[in-house]
Design an enzyme around this catalytic site. Structure first.
Site, PDB file in Angstrom:
ATOM      1  N   GLY A   1       4.748   2.626 -23.128  1.00  0.00           N
ATOM      2  CA  GLY A   1       4.915   3.725 -22.204  1.00  0.00           C
ATOM      3  C   GLY A   1       6.306   4.329 -22.213  1.00  0.00           C
TER       4      GLY A   1
ATOM      5  N   GLY B   1       8.795   3.747 -24.635  1.00  0.00           N
ATOM      6  CA  GLY B   1       9.542   3.674 -25.875  1.00  0.00           C
ATOM      7  C   GLY B   1       8.909   2.688 -26.835  1.00  0.00           C
ATOM      8  N   PRO B   2       9.432   2.673 -28.054  1.00  0.00           N
ATOM      9  CG  PRO B   2      10.789   2.959 -29.925  1.00  0.00           C
ATOM     10  CD  PRO B   2      10.570   3.470 -28.538  1.00  0.00           C
ATOM     11  CB  VAL B   3       7.264  -2.607 -28.835  1.00  0.00           C
ATOM     12  CG1 VAL B   3       7.483  -4.109 -28.796  1.00  0.00           C
ATOM     13  CG2 VAL B   3       7.021  -2.073 -27.445  1.00  0.00           C
TER      14      VAL B   3
ATOM     15  CE  LYS C   1       8.658  -0.843 -22.426  1.00  0.00           C
ATOM     16  NZ  LYS C   1       8.255  -1.076 -21.032  1.00  0.00           N
TER      17      LYS C   1
ATOM     18  CG  ASP D   1       0.064   1.720 -17.905  1.00  0.00           C
ATOM     19  OD1 ASP D   1      -1.089   2.201 -17.941  1.00  0.00           O
ATOM     20  OD2 ASP D   1       0.933   1.993 -18.752  1.00  0.00           O
TER      21      ASP D   1
END
Ligand code: NAG
Ligand code: NAG
Ligand code: NAG
Ligand code: NAG
Ligand code: NAG
Ligand code: NAG
Ligand code: NAG
Ligand code: NAG
Ligand code: NAG
Ligand code: NAG
Ligand code: NAG
Ligand code: NAG
Length: 775
Positions: A466, A468-470, A484, A581
């Site tokens: 949600g 940013g990238p992991v 993350k 979420d």
């Protein structure tokens, strides 16, 4: 006369060749011996070399030179050969001299039974017991160790009866009387073995590091060494693996330890440890806070890093005894800026002012050390298998030495000013630089994460969450992490970030992904989680081939696991958290395919009564958000329950709620499930690949739970504790579901199948959304 002589002679023959016991009122004269069953050990009278005095002792037969391992009357010698050993009717061994005075006795007011006997065992233990019993000793020579430790003896303490067993040297080679030196297990702090001269420590053999003594880090394949430490006893013991080997340890009159070895074939003793002139062995040879380094000829002392000689002029002249002091004082009220430096191959410092925990890990250990201003160093208590437990040292560090290969690691505390970039250590790659506010969590250095993720390369990208990238990261010790990296343009500000970190750090449950640490440097904000090798649930359950790995048993396990994780968040955790979420891509799977809920970025703690709250922001993922949340921005634990219900139906059916549309009614998955349920065809919802290997009652229960959870009105939905109970088969709690929310919401199939652009739209919708100001 001849008859009497003959009688005596035959008596002596029998006792000295085959008798290993002494019964009540029987006696053992000087010249006679008892011999253990296998002929290994004898008890009798002897004189030391160059002495005419007589002692009652135990020795090994057939070993040269003559090897006495225990002496009864070491402080009260017999002046002639008139001594007699008797076992009296109370079960006490008494040693009488020529005028029938007791000069030694086994001196235990024992509760002897009817028939006490003294028995010499092959182990070298001379015991008094009731004849019928084998292991319940009224008295044993192993409780009164002399200058020699033999296999089976326990060096240390029986805390229940307050008995200490220690080794004490002879006065000289020909006088067994108690000498100046003792070797004992000191229980102050973490127990350690020391050799004392009077009351002063001469040599510190050290604490047990899990496999050997810290000061003698050698292990032998001939013996099994054991250190037992519990509420009842603290002791060290060793045992030989081959019964034809012999190995004993003697504390010599000059206070050095000597290991002696022979075998039943050779019968000639070999001295294993020699009296080497290694001054680093002398306790605190280098004073405080410094390391003794022996190069084979000379000792050299060196201050610990961050420390300077207390008396620099004397130090230059190799007068080291004053030791070292910290260069820069740590301002401990701001202690979280302190760091640690690692030393390897060391003899641990004196543990007499230490604290220990058998259960803490190294990271927790470091944090405990940071929190106490007088803590100066830490290490794993047990160095085996990568290390476990925690040992903390306080104040000064004394009696350190350097080994070339063996030895232990430990970490010394230094103020931030001593942490040069080059010498900075990451204690398994990160330093705990805790900030004031305070997140009780390890902080990773950005440089470490850059290296671990190969500068956040695309190859290491695991996905896009949600905010940013992991990325997958691999530390230098090959430990894997998920990093993350919060995108700078994400809605999440510093406050939210800290909130998230603060919350998650406090949550521990087997169905939640564990947060390992965070990183805040400049613009960068990152969260570091444990790495989940099997990715997320959506990756399996919606994939044509991978879904086959999830048989019914696994799916049911996942459904139950998520429920327990959510129950913990909602009710059991100290903070009570709404996730906000919950979706399949936020359910990660560990190596065993057990589920773990991830991504608490939206979590908020909420207070007891405040079950509904209203926020400026609305967030969540289409297909999973509840009607009241989407429409009005109201969230409550029941919003998570709704999302959970969607996931349950997705897991059962293997279909995505958003993408599904049943051919006849254009219902979404929820509507479809509801219709099948009302038509009593619920089992038809089941994923085709599961075939008939499922458990119909469990499937029905899951579908019912799913439908109960997605009901339109939040108050109709069960809470997570009811969900867990229903899943476990509690029928009483499971009412009939009512119409789900959003069940004829869209007609997505046509969109989803029509163009690739729409596919893209779909996958964008998969992301969490954040809409500002929903009202
Ligand atoms: C041992 O000696 C005591 C005292 O002289 C006597 O009372 C007892 O009967 C003796 N026991 C045996 C087994 O001879
Ligand atoms: C016994 O005396 C001899 C001769 O004086 C000497 O060489 C030896 O070292 C002595 N042994 C002990 C154990 O004192
Ligand atoms: C026996 O010991 C006593 C007390 O120690 C002593 O007075 C006596 O002389 C000793 N007798 C012999 C024969 O050594
Ligand atoms: C010592 O005791 C034994 C047995 O009781 C006895 O025979 C002997 O005469 C006694 N010796 C002396 C010196 O009293
Ligand atoms: C630490 O010590 C060095 C050298 O003594 C000194 O230059 C430095 O200013 C000190 N730093 C602090 C923070 O005290
Ligand atoms: C430590 O705390 C004292 C009292 O709170 C304060 O006066 C001092 O300035 C602080 N020192 C540092 C280095 O923070
Ligand atoms: C630090 O540890 C020492 C030794 O265990 C203890 O006496 C002291 O109370 C601790 N201090 C704090 C602030 O916990
Ligand atoms: C330990 O000893 C080795 C070899 O003697 C030496 O190279 C090293 O610098 C020593 N380390 C410390 C910390 O004294
Ligand atoms: C990470 O560090 C290791 C060891 O220093 C080095 O070999 C490697 O090249 C580094 N990787 C990156 C991406 O900087
Ligand atoms: C990492 O990547 C950034 C941007 O691509 C670059 O500026 C930086 O120098 C890289 N750092 C390392 C250590 O390779
Ligand atoms: C899950 O991960 C473990 C560990 O990486 C791996 O051995 C296993 O094959 C994976 N399971 C599936 C179904 O891919
Ligand atoms: C769904 O799509 C089908 C085919 O495109 C259309 O006939 C139907 O009216 C749509 N239903 C709704 C509820 O939009």
């Amino acid at each position: 006369m001849l008859f009497i002589w003959f009688f005596l002679f035959s008596y002596m023959i029998t006792t000295s060749t085959s008798v290993d016991t002494l019964s009540m009122n029987q006696s053992l004269q000087d010249g006679e011996t008892l011999v253990s069953a296998r002929g290994i050990i004898e008890v009798g009278f002897f004189s030391p070399e160059n002495s005419t005095r007589r002692y009652l002792g135990i020795w090994y037969t057939n070993v040269s030179p003559f090897t006495v391992v225990w002496v009864a009357n070491r402080n009260t010698p017999l002046e002639s050969k008139s001594g007699v050993l008797k076992l009296n009717e109370k079960g006490i061994l008494v040693l009488l001299n020529g005028s029938n005075n007791t000069i030694w006795s086994s001196n235990i007011a024992s509760k002897a039974g009817n028939n006490p006997i003294a028995h010499l065992l092959d182990s070298g233990n001379f015991v008094v017991k009731n004849e019928q019993e084998t292991n319940n000793f009224l008295w044993q020579s192993f409780d009164e160790i002399g200058d020699t430790m033999i296999p089976g003896m326990k060096l240390g303490w029986n805390l229940e009866i307050g008995l200490e067993r220690c080794i004490s040297s002879w006065k000289s080679a020909n006088d067994p009387a108690e000498g100046k030196y003792t070797l004992k297990l000191d229980r102050k702090g973490y127990p350690q073995v020391v050799i004392l001269k009077g009351s002063e420590i001469k040599v510190r053999i050290g604490p047990w590091n899990g496999q050997s003594w810290a000061g003698y880090p050698v292990t032998s394949d001939k013996s099994l060494q054991k250190f037992v430490f519990n509420e009842k006893e603290v002791y060290y013991e060793f045992e030989l693996l081959d019964s034809s080997d012999f190995n004993i340890f003697i504390l010599t009159p000059s206070g050095t330890g000597s290991g002696i070895f022979w075998t039943s074939e050779t019968s000639t003793r070999q001295v294993l440890t020699t009296e080497e002139e290694d001054q680093c062995e002398n306790y605190a040879f280098c004073g405080e806070n410094s390391i003794c380094n022996y190069d084979g000829n000379h000792p050299i002392c060196e201050c610990l890093r961050g420390y300077v000689p207390k008396s620099p002029d004397q130090w230059k002249m190799s007068f080291w005894v004053n030791g070292c002091v910290p260069r820069n004082k740590s301002s401990c009220n701001n202690s979280y800026t302190d760091g640690f430096l690692k030393y390897s191959h060391m003899k641990w410092p004196d543990t007499s002012s230490s604290w220990f925990s058998k259960t803490m890990n190294l990271d927790e250990c470091q944090i405990s050390c940071l929190k106490n201003c007088s803590c100066t160093a830490y290490a794993n208590l047990d160095i085996r298998d990568g290390g476990s437990g925690c040992l903390l040292w306080f104040n000064t560090l004394v009696d350190l030495r350097n080994f070339s290969q063996l030895g232990q690691d430990f970490y010394i505390r230094v103020p931030a000013s001593e942490l040069g970039a080059a010498s900075r250590i990451y204690n398994k790659h990160y330093k705990s630089k805790l900030r004031k506010e305070d997140i009780d969590l390890p902080t990773f250095d950005l440089s470490v994460l850059v290296n671990a993720t190969e500068n956040f390369s695309t190859e290491n990208k695991l996905g896009e969450g949600g905010f940013g990238p992991v990325y997958k990261g691999t530390l230098r010790d090959e430990k894997e992490l998920a990093v993350k990296r919060l995108s700078k343009k994400s809605g999440q500000g510093l406050d939210e970030f800290k909130n998230e970190v603060g919350l998650i750090a406090k949550l521990q449950h087997r169905n939640l992904v564990k947060l390992l640490g965070c990183c805040i440097e400049g613009e960068e904000k990152m969260l570091i989680y444990e790495y989940m090798p099997n990715q997320s649930l959506d990756y399996f359950v919606f994939d044509e081939t991978k879904r086959k790995f999830l048989d019914w048993h696994k799916r049911f396990n996942i459904i139950s696991g998520i429920a327990r994780g959510l129950l913990y968040l909602h009710q059991d955790s100290r903070l009570r958290i709404i996730h906000r979420d919950i979706k399949t891509s936020n359910i990660l799977l560990d190596a065993n395919l057990d589920p773990k809920i991830s991504d608490f970025g939206l979590a908020r703690s909420f207070l007891g009564d405040q079950v509904e709250a209203n926020t400026k922001k609305i967030a969540g993922t289409y297909g999973y958000i509840s009607p009241e949340y989407a429409a009005r921005g109201y969230f409550s634990p029941k919003s998570d329950v709704f999302s959970y219900g969607v996931i349950v139906l997705e897991i059962v059916s293997g279909k995505k709620n958003r993408e599904f549309s049943d051919p006849e009614h254009y219902n979404n998955l929820l509507g479809h499930a509801w219709r099948l349920w009302t038509e009593e065809r619920a089992l038809e919802l089941l994923d085709d690949v599961l075939g008939d290997q499922c458990v119909p009652t469990e499937v029905t229960r899951c579908i019912q739970v799913g439908l109960l959870c997605v009901q339109q009105r939040p108050e109709d939905r069960p809470d997570m504790s009811s969900v867990v109970l229903i899943l476990n088969g509690d029928k009483y709690l499971s009412p009939k579901p009512k119409v789900p929310g959003f069940y004829t919401e869209t007609n997505v199939t046509s969109e989803a199948n029509s163009s690739s652009e729409n596919h893209k739209l779909c996958s964008v919708n998969e992301l969490s959304i954040t809409m500002l100001d929903a009202r």
